[in-house]
Scaffold this motif. Structure first.
Motif, PDB file in Angstrom:
ATOM      1  N   UNK A 118       1.394  -1.286  -0.018  1.00  0.00           N
ATOM      2  CA  UNK A 118       0.153   0.287  -0.315  1.00  0.00           C
ATOM      3  C   UNK A 118       1.229   1.267   0.589  1.00  0.00           C
ATOM      4  N   UNK A 119       2.634   1.383   0.478  1.00  0.00           N
ATOM      5  CA  UNK A 119       2.488   2.517   1.250  1.00  0.00           C
ATOM      6  C   UNK A 119       3.913   2.937  -1.171  1.00  0.00           C
ATOM      7  N   UNK A 120       3.523   1.494  -1.429  1.00  0.00           N
ATOM      8  CA  UNK A 120       4.051   1.501  -2.580  1.00  0.00           C
ATOM      9  C   UNK A 120       3.237   2.208  -3.574  1.00  0.00           C
ATOM     10  N   UNK A 121       2.167   1.517  -3.763  1.00  0.00           N
ATOM     11  CA  UNK A 121       1.253   2.216  -4.647  1.00  0.00           C
ATOM     12  C   UNK A 121       1.237   3.948  -4.223  1.00  0.00           C
ATOM     13  N   UNK A 122       0.877   4.409  -2.983  1.00  0.00           N
ATOM     14  CA  UNK A 122       0.321   5.114  -2.508  1.00  0.00           C
ATOM     15  C   UNK A 122       2.169   6.434  -3.038  1.00  0.00           C
ATOM     16  N   UNK A 123       3.059   5.991  -3.054  1.00  0.00           N
ATOM     17  CA  UNK A 123       3.990   6.517  -3.210  1.00  0.00           C
ATOM     18  C   UNK A 123       4.645   7.166  -4.641  1.00  0.00           C
ATOM     19  N   UNK A 124       3.097   5.839  -5.400  1.00  0.00           N
ATOM     20  CA  UNK A 124       3.130   6.281  -6.990  1.00  0.00           C
ATOM     21  C   UNK A 124       2.243   7.006  -7.074  1.00  0.00           C
ATOM     22  N   UNK A 165       0.385   2.094 -14.821  1.00  0.00           N
ATOM     23  CA  UNK A 165       1.125   2.273 -16.535  1.00  0.00           C
ATOM     24  C   UNK A 165      -0.514   3.114 -17.504  1.00  0.00           C
ATOM     25  N   UNK A 166      -1.085   2.381 -17.188  1.00  0.00           N
ATOM     26  CA  UNK A 166      -2.370   3.281 -18.080  1.00  0.00           C
ATOM     27  C   UNK A 166      -2.179   4.726 -18.024  1.00  0.00           C
ATOM     28  N   UNK A 167      -1.980   5.088 -17.105  1.00  0.00           N
ATOM     29  CA  UNK A 167      -2.227   6.466 -16.409  1.00  0.00           C
ATOM     30  C   UNK A 167      -0.590   7.546 -17.429  1.00  0.00           C
ATOM     31  N   UNK A 168       0.247   6.490 -17.073  1.00  0.00           N
ATOM     32  CA  UNK A 168       1.539   7.352 -16.970  1.00  0.00           C
ATOM     33  C   UNK A 168       1.739   6.866 -18.411  1.00  0.00           C
ATOM     34  N   UNK A 169       1.033   6.519 -19.356  1.00  0.00           N
ATOM     35  CA  UNK A 169       1.608   6.103 -20.284  1.00  0.00           C
ATOM     36  C   UNK A 169       2.704   5.718 -21.296  1.00  0.00           C
ATOM     37  N   UNK A 170       2.764   6.398 -21.552  1.00  0.00           N
ATOM     38  CA  UNK A 170       5.135   6.434 -22.288  1.00  0.00           C
ATOM     39  C   UNK A 170       5.955   6.798 -21.372  1.00  0.00           C
ATOM     40  N   UNK A 171       5.469   7.305 -20.226  1.00  0.00           N
ATOM     41  CA  UNK A 171       5.910   7.577 -19.569  1.00  0.00           C
ATOM     42  C   UNK A 171       6.542   6.849 -18.078  1.00  0.00           C
ATOM     43  N   UNK A 172       6.030   5.144 -17.847  1.00  0.00           N
ATOM     44  CA  UNK A 172       6.009   4.168 -17.145  1.00  0.00           C
ATOM     45  C   UNK A 172       7.143   3.690 -17.566  1.00  0.00           C
ATOM     46  N   UNK A 173       7.683   3.483 -16.470  1.00  0.00           N
ATOM     47  CA  UNK A 173       9.140   3.047 -16.668  1.00  0.00           C
ATOM     48  C   UNK A 173       9.775   2.145 -15.392  1.00  0.00           C
ATOM     49  N   UNK A 174      10.391   1.434 -15.456  1.00  0.00           N
ATOM     50  CA  UNK A 174      10.318  -0.123 -14.327  1.00  0.00           C
ATOM     51  C   UNK A 174      11.887   0.565 -13.674  1.00  0.00           C
ATOM     52  N   UNK A 175      11.839   1.983 -14.054  1.00  0.00           N
ATOM     53  CA  UNK A 175      13.121   2.723 -13.382  1.00  0.00           C
ATOM     54  C   UNK A 175      11.980   3.459 -12.085  1.00  0.00           C
ATOM     55  N   UNK A 176      10.863   4.174 -12.962  1.00  0.00           N
ATOM     56  CA  UNK A 176      10.796   4.885 -11.978  1.00  0.00           C
ATOM     57  C   UNK A 176       9.949   3.759 -10.328  1.00  0.00           C
ATOM     58  N   UNK A 228      11.882   1.192  -9.386  1.00  0.00           N
ATOM     59  CA  UNK A 228      12.772   1.184  -8.764  1.00  0.00           C
ATOM     60  C   UNK A 228      12.951   2.187  -7.245  1.00  0.00           C
ATOM     61  N   UNK A 229      13.386   3.250  -8.309  1.00  0.00           N
ATOM     62  CA  UNK A 229      13.208   4.234  -7.497  1.00  0.00           C
ATOM     63  C   UNK A 229      11.698   4.866  -6.744  1.00  0.00           C
ATOM     64  N   UNK A 230      11.105   4.386  -6.218  1.00  0.00           N
ATOM     65  CA  UNK A 230      10.530   4.398  -5.251  1.00  0.00           C
ATOM     66  C   UNK A 230       9.942   3.552  -4.167  1.00  0.00           C
ATOM     67  N   UNK A 231      10.977   2.557  -4.648  1.00  0.00           N
ATOM     68  CA  UNK A 231      11.557   1.695  -3.152  1.00  0.00           C
ATOM     69  C   UNK A 231      12.371   2.017  -2.594  1.00  0.00           C
ATOM     70  N   UNK A 232      13.632   2.883  -3.586  1.00  0.00           N
ATOM     71  CA  UNK A 232      14.447   3.787  -3.075  1.00  0.00           C
ATOM     72  C   UNK A 232      14.585   4.841  -2.333  1.00  0.00           C
ATOM     73  N   UNK A 233      12.846   4.948  -2.561  1.00  0.00           N
ATOM     74  CA  UNK A 233      12.181   5.977  -1.375  1.00  0.00           C
ATOM     75  C   UNK A 233      11.603   5.122   0.076  1.00  0.00           C
ATOM     76  N   UNK A 234      11.467   3.932  -0.422  1.00  0.00           N
ATOM     77  CA  UNK A 234      10.545   3.599   1.218  1.00  0.00           C
ATOM     78  C   UNK A 234      11.668   2.987   1.704  1.00  0.00           C
ATOM     79  N   UNK A 235      12.760   3.481   1.577  1.00  0.00           N
ATOM     80  CA  UNK A 235      14.095   2.213   1.999  1.00  0.00           C
ATOM     81  C   UNK A 235      14.398   0.883   1.736  1.00  0.00           C
ATOM     82  N   UNK A 236      13.586   0.738   0.591  1.00  0.00           N
ATOM     83  CA  UNK A 236      13.763  -0.695  -0.195  1.00  0.00           C
ATOM     84  C   UNK A 236      14.859  -1.122  -1.156  1.00  0.00           C
ATOM     85  N   UNK A 237      16.333  -0.060  -1.190  1.00  0.00           N
ATOM     86  CA  UNK A 237      17.244  -0.476  -1.956  1.00  0.00           C
ATOM     87  C   UNK A 237      18.036  -1.851  -2.236  1.00  0.00           C
TER      88      UNK A 237
END
Length: 277
Positions: A204-210, A234-245, A247-256
């Protein structure tokens, strides 16, 4: 299907577009592989909605560095002269380094005036400049630039880079879809890997950070529900959706550590690769 999944039925094989050719046919465990036709290309790290035409030739004064391929445009650059340039670069650099070292040694150890025994007031960069003028290839144009650069280094020393105190920081290596893959498809296939690796208590925290709406955030603790949450993202982001986003969200949650584990898994299964540029 190419990878383990929770889907209850097979998917239709991909059909190549008119501007593409079929590289490998569809198989029960591998989708159709398509590529742009000769003279066109589509970058592997962008959604290939339409193949683009390659440049027909390089501009005047430039030469071909890499030819056009189905995955990259014709790459051009200036013609390089490997003759006289390299023959001068090394001797000049060595000479300047020797002069700088000698000037520092003289200034600290033996540069005293013969009369009163006081240390010379001349700075190392001043001594280097005076020696530089005596070189046979000196034209006078380098004087001010070397003087100013050496003086600036003394007045404003470069700070040492900070060393992270903790070894938990994940190396920021971005991922790009592997060649001959559909970026949107491989991104969706990665959703199940994220579901397996991320602890359920953090879903849930992961979804909120997205920045998903509350009614789009996963409620059921099933991998299919997590997949649907990321599918909506992914549908909301369209072409901007990236796996790097993700992964970076996990870093923000201290799940590096989880992010690094997922990166390695995606690279090992061949769907993504580390960005080289």
């Amino acid at each position: 299907m190419e990878y383990p999944n929770a889907l209850r039925q097979c998917r239709d094989c991909r059909k190549c577009r008119e501007d593409q050719v079929e590289v490998n046919g569809c198989q029960p465990t591998r989708n159709t592989v398509c590529a742009c036709r000769n003279g066109t290309f589509c970058p592997p790290d962008h959604p290939c909605e339409m193949c683009q035409k390659c440049q027909p030739r390089c501009p005047e004064g430039q030469v071909v560095l890499k030819p056009c391929t189905p995955y990259s445009d014709l790459q051009c650059g200036p013609a390089t002269d490997t003759g006289s340039t390299h023959s001068w670069t090394i001797p000049v650099a060595v000479t300047v380094a020797i002069l700088l070292l000698a000037a520092i040694c003289f200034w600290w150890c033996c540069c005293r005036s013969p009369g009163d025994g006081r240390r010379s007031s001349r700075r190392p960069y001043e001594m280097v400049t005076s020696m530089f003028r005596k070189l046979p290839w000196y034209t006078g144009t380098e004087d001010n630039s070397i003087n100013e650069r050496l003086q600036s280094q003394q007045q404003h020393p470069v700070a040492e880079p900070l060393v992270p105190q903790s070894g938990s920081e994940r190396p920021k290596r971005k991922l790009v879809p592997a060649p001959e893959t559909d970026p949107k498809c491989v991104l969706r296939l990665s959703f199940y890997i994220f579901a397996k690796k991320i602890p359920m208590d953090n879903w849930r925290r992961f979804g909120r950070n997205l920045h998903l709406e509350e009614n789009d955030i996963v409620l059921d603790r099933t991998e299919d529900a997590f997949y649907q949450m990321l599918y909506k993202w992914q549908n909301r982001e369209g072409t901007k959706a990236s796996v790097n986003t993700l992964l970076e969200t996990l870093d923000q949650l201290h799940l590096g550590g989880v992010a690094e584990d997922i990166s390695s898994t995606l690279v090992n299964n061949g769907t993504f690769q580390y960005e080289t540029s």
